[in-house]
Design a protein around this motif. Structure first.
Motif, PDB file in Angstrom:
ATOM      1  N   ARG A  75       0.818  -1.222   0.000  1.00  0.00           N
ATOM      2  CA  ARG A  75       0.000   0.000   0.000  1.00  0.00           C
ATOM      3  C   ARG A  75       0.848   1.267   0.000  1.00  0.00           C
ATOM      4  N   LYS A  76       1.882   1.319   0.836  1.00  0.00           N
ATOM      5  CA  LYS A  76       2.722   2.516   0.917  1.00  0.00           C
ATOM      6  C   LYS A  76       3.427   2.770  -0.416  1.00  0.00           C
ATOM      7  N   LEU A  77       3.924   1.728  -1.033  1.00  0.00           N
ATOM      8  CA  LEU A  77       4.573   1.880  -2.330  1.00  0.00           C
ATOM      9  C   LEU A  77       3.590   2.422  -3.361  1.00  0.00           C
ATOM     10  N   TYR A  78       2.361   1.926  -3.342  1.00  0.00           N
ATOM     11  CA  TYR A  78       1.334   2.406  -4.249  1.00  0.00           C
ATOM     12  C   TYR A  78       1.028   3.891  -3.994  1.00  0.00           C
ATOM     13  N   GLU A  79       0.915   4.256  -2.735  1.00  0.00           N
ATOM     14  CA  GLU A  79       0.634   5.657  -2.402  1.00  0.00           C
ATOM     15  C   GLU A  79       1.781   6.564  -2.849  1.00  0.00           C
TER      16      GLU A  79
END
Length: 83
Positions: A75-79
């Motif tokens: 999720r953090k990488l996507y954000e």
């Protein structure tokens, strides 16, 4: 991978693959196998079920658990990609 991409893009792509495989390594083996075979090796879920001698619903369930884990883990990488 696009060979014409600059070094920054290549480095970012490498980081994405690294994080993906780290997250895949956290999965139970059967979930990881279903995800890899389906998404990276282009096998259908039915082909995987037949090869493993499993019910298609079991394979679908394993894939869903894997996807949920990967979504949470990445999720953090996507954000970061969105911003």
């Amino acid at each position: 991978m696009d060979e014409s991409a600059g070094p920054e893009v290549k480095m970012f792509q490498d980081e994405i693959w690294k994080k993906l495989f780290e997250a895949l390594d956290e999965l139970p083996e059967k979930q990881r196998l279903v995800y890899v075979e389906n998404e990276l090796n282009d096998k259908t879920l039915q082909e995987i079920a037949d090869e493993q001698g499993e019910n298609i619903k079991t394979i679908i369930s394993r894939k869903n658990y894997a996807v949920k884990h990967l979504r949470n883990r990445l999720r953090k990488l996507y954000e970061d990609l969105k911003s």
